[in-house]
Design a protein around this motif. Structure first.
Motif, PDB file in Angstrom:
ATOM      1  N   VAL A  13     -14.413  22.864 113.989  1.00 15.74           N
ATOM      2  CA  VAL A  13     -15.189  22.193 112.951  1.00 15.74           C
ATOM      3  C   VAL A  13     -14.645  20.779 112.806  1.00 15.74           C
ATOM      4  O   VAL A  13     -13.450  20.596 112.544  1.00 15.74           O
ATOM      5  CB  VAL A  13     -15.088  22.930 111.601  1.00 15.74           C
ATOM      6  CG1 VAL A  13     -15.922  22.200 110.542  1.00 15.74           C
ATOM      7  CG2 VAL A  13     -15.565  24.362 111.736  1.00 15.74           C
ATOM      8  N   ILE A  50     -11.463  32.236 107.044  1.00 21.87           N
ATOM      9  CA  ILE A  50     -11.337  31.140 108.004  1.00 21.87           C
ATOM     10  C   ILE A  50      -9.948  30.536 107.829  1.00 21.87           C
ATOM     11  O   ILE A  50      -9.504  30.273 106.705  1.00 21.87           O
ATOM     12  CB  ILE A  50     -12.441  30.093 107.801  1.00 21.87           C
ATOM     13  CG1 ILE A  50     -13.795  30.781 108.031  1.00 21.87           C
ATOM     14  CG2 ILE A  50     -12.260  28.925 108.773  1.00 21.87           C
ATOM     15  CD1 ILE A  50     -14.984  29.861 107.933  1.00 21.87           C
ATOM     16  N   VAL A  63     -11.654  32.431 112.809  1.00 21.55           N
ATOM     17  CA  VAL A  63     -12.354  33.301 111.880  1.00 21.55           C
ATOM     18  C   VAL A  63     -11.874  34.716 112.168  1.00 21.55           C
ATOM     19  O   VAL A  63     -11.905  35.166 113.311  1.00 21.55           O
ATOM     20  CB  VAL A  63     -13.889  33.226 112.063  1.00 21.55           C
ATOM     21  CG1 VAL A  63     -14.581  34.053 110.982  1.00 21.55           C
ATOM     22  CG2 VAL A  63     -14.373  31.784 112.015  1.00 21.55           C
ATOM     23  N   ARG A  86     -10.963  38.919 110.210  1.00 23.32           N
ATOM     24  CA  ARG A  86     -11.123  39.792 109.056  1.00 23.32           C
ATOM     25  C   ARG A  86      -9.852  39.758 108.194  1.00 23.32           C
ATOM     26  O   ARG A  86      -8.763  39.578 108.717  1.00 23.32           O
ATOM     27  CB  ARG A  86     -11.340  41.237 109.505  1.00 23.32           C
ATOM     28  CG  ARG A  86     -12.604  41.417 110.275  1.00 23.32           C
ATOM     29  CD  ARG A  86     -12.736  42.836 110.786  1.00 23.32           C
ATOM     30  NE  ARG A  86     -13.973  42.937 111.509  1.00 23.32           N
ATOM     31  CZ  ARG A  86     -15.165  43.094 110.925  1.00 23.32           C
ATOM     32  NH1 ARG A  86     -15.236  43.236 109.616  1.00 23.32           N
ATOM     33  NH2 ARG A  86     -16.260  43.129 111.649  1.00 23.32           N
ATOM     34  N   GLU A  87     -10.019  40.000 106.917  1.00 21.15           N
ATOM     35  CA  GLU A  87      -8.836  40.059 106.046  1.00 21.15           C
ATOM     36  C   GLU A  87      -7.871  41.106 106.587  1.00 21.15           C
ATOM     37  O   GLU A  87      -6.660  40.957 106.508  1.00 21.15           O
ATOM     38  CB  GLU A  87      -9.253  40.405 104.614  1.00 21.15           C
ATOM     39  CG  GLU A  87      -8.133  40.190 103.629  1.00 21.15           C
ATOM     40  CD  GLU A  87      -8.318  40.982 102.349  1.00 21.15           C
ATOM     41  OE1 GLU A  87      -8.495  40.362 101.312  1.00 21.15           O
ATOM     42  OE2 GLU A  87      -8.270  42.232 102.398  1.00 21.15           O
ATOM     43  N   ARG A 128     -14.450  38.376 105.948  1.00 21.42           N
ATOM     44  CA  ARG A 128     -13.836  37.469 106.907  1.00 21.42           C
ATOM     45  C   ARG A 128     -13.189  36.277 106.219  1.00 21.42           C
ATOM     46  O   ARG A 128     -13.580  35.873 105.133  1.00 21.42           O
ATOM     47  CB  ARG A 128     -14.863  37.023 107.930  1.00 21.42           C
ATOM     48  CG  ARG A 128     -15.212  38.187 108.873  1.00 21.42           C
ATOM     49  CD  ARG A 128     -15.807  37.686 110.125  1.00 21.42           C
ATOM     50  NE  ARG A 128     -16.053  38.730 111.098  1.00 21.42           N
ATOM     51  CZ  ARG A 128     -17.099  39.555 111.118  1.00 21.42           C
ATOM     52  NH1 ARG A 128     -17.993  39.503 110.154  1.00 21.42           N
ATOM     53  NH2 ARG A 128     -17.237  40.428 112.085  1.00 21.42           N
ATOM     54  N   THR A 140     -11.595  34.794 116.070  1.00 23.31           N
ATOM     55  CA  THR A 140     -12.467  34.075 116.984  1.00 23.31           C
ATOM     56  C   THR A 140     -12.259  32.592 116.735  1.00 23.31           C
ATOM     57  O   THR A 140     -12.259  32.158 115.596  1.00 23.31           O
ATOM     58  CB  THR A 140     -13.937  34.433 116.674  1.00 23.31           C
ATOM     59  OG1 THR A 140     -14.120  35.823 116.893  1.00 23.31           O
ATOM     60  CG2 THR A 140     -14.907  33.651 117.544  1.00 23.31           C
ATOM     61  N   GLU A 141     -12.068  31.813 117.805  1.00 26.68           N
ATOM     62  CA  GLU A 141     -11.819  30.389 117.604  1.00 26.68           C
ATOM     63  C   GLU A 141     -13.115  29.588 117.540  1.00 26.68           C
ATOM     64  O   GLU A 141     -14.022  29.788 118.338  1.00 26.68           O
ATOM     65  CB  GLU A 141     -10.943  29.857 118.736  1.00 26.68           C
ATOM     66  CG  GLU A 141      -9.586  30.534 118.744  1.00 26.68           C
ATOM     67  CD  GLU A 141      -8.606  29.850 119.659  1.00 26.68           C
ATOM     68  OE1 GLU A 141      -9.048  29.039 120.500  1.00 26.68           O
ATOM     69  OE2 GLU A 141      -7.400  30.125 119.535  1.00 26.68           O
ATOM     70  N   VAL A 142     -13.166  28.661 116.571  1.00 24.64           N
ATOM     71  CA  VAL A 142     -14.292  27.729 116.476  1.00 24.64           C
ATOM     72  C   VAL A 142     -13.724  26.354 116.174  1.00 24.64           C
ATOM     73  O   VAL A 142     -12.609  26.224 115.702  1.00 24.64           O
ATOM     74  CB  VAL A 142     -15.298  28.131 115.369  1.00 24.64           C
ATOM     75  CG1 VAL A 142     -15.962  29.448 115.689  1.00 24.64           C
ATOM     76  CG2 VAL A 142     -14.607  28.198 114.016  1.00 24.64           C
ATOM     77  N   VAL A 171      -6.796  37.532  99.424  1.00 32.34           N
ATOM     78  CA  VAL A 171      -6.276  36.177  99.648  1.00 32.34           C
ATOM     79  C   VAL A 171      -7.330  35.178  99.184  1.00 32.34           C
ATOM     80  O   VAL A 171      -8.491  35.522  98.990  1.00 32.34           O
ATOM     81  CB  VAL A 171      -5.951  35.916 101.143  1.00 32.34           C
ATOM     82  CG1 VAL A 171      -4.807  36.825 101.599  1.00 32.34           C
ATOM     83  CG2 VAL A 171      -7.180  36.123 102.016  1.00 32.34           C
ATOM     84  N   LYS A 199     -19.831  22.983 106.071  1.00 32.81           N
ATOM     85  CA  LYS A 199     -18.667  23.873 106.066  1.00 32.81           C
ATOM     86  C   LYS A 199     -19.056  25.312 106.418  1.00 32.81           C
ATOM     87  O   LYS A 199     -20.247  25.662 106.434  1.00 32.81           O
ATOM     88  CB  LYS A 199     -17.960  23.827 104.724  1.00 32.81           C
ATOM     89  CG  LYS A 199     -18.797  24.282 103.527  1.00 32.81           C
ATOM     90  CD  LYS A 199     -18.082  23.892 102.244  1.00 32.81           C
ATOM     91  CE  LYS A 199     -17.940  25.064 101.291  1.00 32.81           C
ATOM     92  NZ  LYS A 199     -19.180  25.683 100.867  1.00 32.81           N
ATOM     93  N   LEU A 200     -18.034  26.106 106.699  1.00 29.21           N
ATOM     94  CA  LEU A 200     -18.276  27.484 107.103  1.00 29.21           C
ATOM     95  C   LEU A 200     -18.162  28.433 105.909  1.00 29.21           C
ATOM     96  O   LEU A 200     -17.221  28.341 105.131  1.00 29.21           O
ATOM     97  CB  LEU A 200     -17.263  27.908 108.166  1.00 29.21           C
ATOM     98  CG  LEU A 200     -17.323  27.168 109.499  1.00 29.21           C
ATOM     99  CD1 LEU A 200     -16.193  27.628 110.406  1.00 29.21           C
ATOM    100  CD2 LEU A 200     -18.659  27.414 110.183  1.00 29.21           C
ATOM    101  N   ARG A 201     -19.116  29.342 105.776  1.00 29.28           N
ATOM    102  CA  ARG A 201     -19.046  30.387 104.755  1.00 29.28           C
ATOM    103  C   ARG A 201     -18.856  31.728 105.472  1.00 29.28           C
ATOM    104  O   ARG A 201     -19.784  32.220 106.100  1.00 29.28           O
ATOM    105  CB  ARG A 201     -20.348  30.404 103.943  1.00 29.28           C
ATOM    106  CG  ARG A 201     -20.439  31.580 102.963  1.00 29.28           C
ATOM    107  CD  ARG A 201     -21.570  31.435 101.966  1.00 29.28           C
ATOM    108  NE  ARG A 201     -22.884  31.311 102.603  1.00 29.28           N
ATOM    109  CZ  ARG A 201     -23.642  32.350 102.978  1.00 29.28           C
ATOM    110  NH1 ARG A 201     -23.229  33.582 102.794  1.00 29.28           N
ATOM    111  NH2 ARG A 201     -24.823  32.147 103.535  1.00 29.28           N
ATOM    112  N   PRO A 202     -17.641  32.293 105.397  1.00 30.71           N
ATOM    113  CA  PRO A 202     -17.403  33.540 106.126  1.00 30.71           C
ATOM    114  C   PRO A 202     -18.219  34.689 105.523  1.00 30.71           C
ATOM    115  O   PRO A 202     -18.445  34.715 104.312  1.00 30.71           O
ATOM    116  CB  PRO A 202     -15.903  33.809 105.924  1.00 30.71           C
ATOM    117  CG  PRO A 202     -15.346  32.571 105.309  1.00 30.71           C
ATOM    118  CD  PRO A 202     -16.474  31.843 104.649  1.00 30.71           C
ATOM    119  N   LEU A 203     -18.624  35.601 106.358  1.00 34.97           N
ATOM    120  CA  LEU A 203     -19.397  36.750 105.898  1.00 34.97           C
ATOM    121  C   LEU A 203     -18.465  37.892 105.497  1.00 34.97           C
ATOM    122  O   LEU A 203     -17.466  38.159 106.154  1.00 34.97           O
ATOM    123  CB  LEU A 203     -20.349  37.220 106.997  1.00 34.97           C
ATOM    124  CG  LEU A 203     -21.564  36.321 107.213  1.00 34.97           C
ATOM    125  CD1 LEU A 203     -22.334  36.754 108.445  1.00 34.97           C
ATOM    126  CD2 LEU A 203     -22.474  36.369 105.980  1.00 34.97           C
TER     127      LEU A 203
END
Lengths: 96, 96, 96, 96, 96, 96, 96
Positions: F77, F11, F84, F86-87, F9, F73-75, F59, F2-6
């Motif tokens: 999964v 998802i 992805v 930014r808030e 950010r 940015t589109e990714v 959120v 899974k993705l962990r946003p930095l």
């Protein structure tokens, strides 16, 4: 006669890309493109922060560095082409 | 009659590039390009920071400096062409 | 009836360039270019900093100043063309 | 029914340029150009600074002011054309 | 089902310009131009400042406001077109 | 996997606009325009402020949100298209 | 011979998009588009904040990350193409 960079500026001497190095750094060598690897010749005293404190430099004379393709101002000293840029424009130090 | 630069500004007198210097600084001499080496004629009192403190200047009258090609505003004093720019636009001091 | 500049603004009256002055300031006189030397007519109370403090002005009424070619907003007072600009746009004071 | 400007905004009613005033302010009157002199109709409570403090306004209702040619947003109140802009866009107060 | 704006955002429902109001606000009605007067439907909790404090909102649900012509993002809720924008984009509150 | 946003950010998984909802949110459905409503899949730990403190996220995973049309940015999964961003790019939470 | 990124920069080795992964991340594979997934090879010491403190990095060598399509400067080390970018340009860590 030598150059003393102001604040957070560094003076760089470009190093030719070693296009066929066995274990070294190879910089892409597009026609007409100058190398983006260089040796630090001199560094300023550091960036003066808004509160008057000085942020010391993260590189020193003698370091081999990578920098952005369009970074810096070109000058000639003793017939040698040098670059003056901000430490900010350096992206990495190449450790030996 | 003389110019007193405001805040972090400096007044510069361009120095001709010594195109054939044996051991001196040589500035690239593209046609129609003005020299980017100069002598500091006068400096301001320093930049006033956001908290009211004054950051002293890092150059002084008499220093020989390098600056960006498009830096500064041109003025003429006593028939002599001078440049007024911010200390920020200076990249290095040439030490003798 | 007079103008009171707000904050860090100054009101300037352009001075004609003395094209043939023996010892005075001579401003380049390109066709259609307005003089960039002027007399300060009035100054604001100073820039209000982010912490509420006021930074006093570095010029005063009566000063002769140089400024950027495209600086300021033009207004006419009593048939006289004046300029309103920020102190920031002034580059130097001409001392007598 | 009236407008209450938010924060550091002011509401301005344009004043016609007095093109032939003997001793008054005359604004350049280029064809199709709107006057840049106006009367302050209402002011906000002041800009909220980053630390939460409020910076009071430097103008008040009734003041006659000069402002940038392209400043502000136009609205109509009771058939009258008004301008809403930031205090920042005002350059000077015309004192009587 | 309703919208909860984040931080310093507000949700606005456009109000038609009352083109012939006797004593009301009249917004210029250029062809194809949407009204720039609206009713605040919901507000965020306020802008989070750099030091973590929250700056409370200066408008509340029910307020009638003016805003910039190109401000905001359009969304539809229950078939009704709404606008989401920052409080910053609001220029004035219309008081009754 | 899974993705962990930095940092700040988030998802997002786009949700199709319910074009004919009786009481729901309807997003304008211009041809070739992607929906601007989505479900929060994961959030970062919060924005690191200049003084090193962390501003918590407003959120959380599971929230349904609206965002700017060109945000993120589109990714992909597991074959699923995610965004992805930014808030900061989120404008509102849709409450049920 | 290795690269030591300065401040908040990271060195990334691009990973090919696994176009047909059963449960993995799949990056859109537009012709001529380079993968935006990579492995962190080295990280700097962290961003130096305005007050001189250092903000530690949120990723470490070995992490698999996603980044913006146009992020970073390309360099070649030992014949291998690498990317140098700021931590800021990373959008998420892919957890295994």
């Amino acid at each position: 006669m030598k150059l003393r960079p102001l604040h957070d500026r560094v003076i760089i001497k470009r190093l030719e890309a070693e296009t066929k190095s066995a274990g070294g750094i190879v910089i892409p060598d597009a026609a007409a493109e100058k190398p983006i690897k260089g040796e630090v010749i001199a560094v300023g005293t550091g960036k003066i922060l808004d509160d008057g404190k000085v942020r010391p430099m993260a590189v020193k004379a003698g370091d081999t560095v990578l920098f952005g393709k369009y970074s810096g101002t070109e000058v000639k000293v003793d017939g040698e082409e040098l670059l003056v840029m901000r430490e900010e424009d350096l992206v990495a130090v190449i450790e030996k």
